[in-house]
Design a protein around this motif. Structure first.
Motif, PDB file in Angstrom:
ATOM      1  N   GLU A  49       0.832  -1.211   0.000  1.00 10.17           N
ATOM      2  CA  GLU A  49       0.000   0.000   0.000  1.00 10.17           C
ATOM      3  C   GLU A  49       0.863   1.255   0.000  1.00 10.17           C
ATOM      4  O   GLU A  49       0.546   2.241  -0.675  1.00 10.17           O
ATOM      5  CB  GLU A  49      -0.953  -0.005   1.195  1.00 10.17           C
ATOM      6  N   LYS A  52       2.209   1.777  -3.430  1.00 11.81           N
ATOM      7  CA  LYS A  52       1.139   2.228  -4.335  1.00 11.81           C
ATOM      8  C   LYS A  52       0.854   3.719  -4.119  1.00 11.81           C
ATOM      9  O   LYS A  52       0.666   4.477  -5.072  1.00 11.81           O
ATOM     10  CB  LYS A  52      -0.122   1.392  -4.099  1.00 11.81           C
ATOM     11  N   ILE A  60      -0.155  -1.692 -11.936  1.00 10.51           N
ATOM     12  CA  ILE A  60      -0.214  -2.678 -10.849  1.00 10.51           C
ATOM     13  C   ILE A  60      -0.515  -4.057 -11.424  1.00 10.51           C
ATOM     14  O   ILE A  60      -1.456  -4.233 -12.197  1.00 10.51           O
ATOM     15  CB  ILE A  60      -1.265  -2.296  -9.795  1.00 10.51           C
ATOM     16  N   GLN A  62      -1.722  -7.334 -10.036  1.00 16.73           N
ATOM     17  CA  GLN A  62      -2.354  -7.792  -8.795  1.00 16.73           C
ATOM     18  C   GLN A  62      -2.106  -9.277  -8.560  1.00 16.73           C
ATOM     19  O   GLN A  62      -2.262 -10.108  -9.461  1.00 16.73           O
ATOM     20  CB  GLN A  62      -3.865  -7.523  -8.848  1.00 16.73           C
TER      21      GLN A  62
END
Length: 408
Positions: A49, A52, A60, A62
């Motif tokens: 996080e 990001k 991104i 995932q």
């Protein structure tokens, strides 16, 4: 750049010493982590996080579900370019036949030499690529591959050219090694020393000319090449500009000391290494490479990895995948079993299959998840990285990344 994650655990193996024993408490483990990749390199690692938020426009990738990530593994000793099959050797050995009896009945290394010489280039390339694929799916992205089943100019070059051609069909890094000094072939008319001179004058100049390998290996053992002639061969090989490694102390002690004396990158096997030579290895930069697959295949004792680590040696773990003594090929299973018998910590095993094994191949750009390192890593579908070794190879790799791109 792209951010890959989140991972339940990122086991970086960063900031660990190259040599000596390791405790699991020394492992850096980032919880809920992510890896930022820039082209083929790791740019940064940290909390997913946080990464990001620092880079709101970043792409991104995932990761779904709970997964852990480790540096991709390095197998620094294999013989996976070969023809034929020696299942009969395994059966005969388990039935109590000796090495000599197996050889006299048509088995042994010479059997693999004959099969490899007779195999077509297409056949050898096909089976080599199948074995590379198997290793990559385990999470191994750097693979050393030896010649040594040709044992003459034509067939040694054939093997090394096939290894070079295989590199065109895989994203894994292949590290070819010339093992023409595996044993003196039966059809060579001359002494061991004359055969070693034949390698120096006839094979290695062509290997160098075609840039087929930068490393040379020799099997020092009563059944192969003797210490003094091997030492002379290794010095001549170094003078030609090759890195060197040695099959050492598999059945009898003494050759690991030669490996150190000539400045070999690694001494591999070491099942018969004695205590004073353990100390000698520990004082050097020669990597002590344990090959538990050979111990399992032959029913022999394991490399004294615990003693080597306690003495301060650099210890790597490799598969020795070959058609005779180590047919399994599963490095993770072998390393897990070695850990059980030698009482190795998880940190020691992981280091032995990553950055310490990479050092044996003179590759210091991989084996650690750290900014500036090659972005090769492997994920497992679990919330605890200890399950990788605990399951002894039955926990399959989920995703394999090479140069920051998912390949499996």
């Amino acid at each position: 750049m792209k951010l890959i994650g989140p991972f339940k655990q990122v086991v970086t193996l960063a900031n660990l010493p190259l040599r000596g024993k390791l405790s699991d408490e020394q492992l850096e483990i980032i919880i809920d982590g992510g890896i930022v990749v820039d082209h083929n390199m790791i740019h940064s690692i940290g909390n997913f996080e946080a990464l990001k938020n620092e880079n709101p426009a970043i792409e991104i990738e995932q990761i779904e579900g709970e997964q852990v990530v480790l540096p991709a593994f390095v197998d620094s000793h294999t013989h996976i370019c070969f023809g034929g099959n020696r299942a009969n050797d395994f059966a005969m050995r388990n039935a109590g036949k000796t090495y000599l009896e197996i050889a006299e009945s048509g088995g042994g290394i010479w059997s693999s030499v004959q099969h490899t010489r007779n195999a077509s280039e297409d056949e050898l390339l096909k089976t080599l690529l199948e074995r590379i694929k198997f290793l990559v799916e385990l999470g191994i992205t750097t693979i050393e591959i030896k010649s040594g089943y040709g044992l003459d100019v034509e067939n040694e070059l054939k093997m090394l050219r096939i290894i070079k051609k295989a590199q065109e069909s895989t994203k894994a890094t292949l590290v070819p090694t010339c093992l023409s000094a595996h044993l003196k072939p039966r059809d060579f008319e001359g002494s061991n020393s004359e055969y070693l001179e034949y390698i120096i004058t006839e094979i290695l100049p062509k290997v160098k000319e075609e840039n087929l390998a930068k490393r040379v290996d020799i099997f020092i053992e009563k059944s192969a090449f003797q210490p003094e002639e091997s030492k002379e061969f290794l010095f001549k090989t170094k003078d030609l500009g090759f890195e060197i490694t040695v099959h050492a102390d598999q059945f009898t002690p003494g050759s690991s000391r030669i490996a150190v004396e000539v400045g070999a990158k690694s001494a591999d096997h070491l099942e018969a290494t004695i205590d004073e030579d353990i100390e000698f290895l520990a004082q050097s930069d020669t990597v002590a490479t344990a090959l538990p697959g050979a111990s399992l295949g032959l029913g022999e004792k394991f490399t004294p990895a615990r003693k080597l680590l306690d003495a301060g040696a650099i210890v790597a773990i490799a598969s020795d995948w070959n058609p005779g003594s180590a047919p399994m090929g599963n490095l993770i299973t072998q390393a897990s079993i070695l850990a059980t018998f030698q009482k190795l910590t998880t940190a020691e095993v992981l280091a032995g299959m990553t950055f310490r094994a990479a050092f044996a191949l003179n590759l210091e750009d991989r084996g650690v998840l750290k900014a500036g390192k090659k972005a090769d890593f492997v994920t497992f579908k679990t919330n605890n990285f200890q399950n990788v070794l605990y399951n002894q190879g039955s926990l399959k790799a989920e995703h394999i990344y090479i140069d920051g791109n998912q390949v499996s």
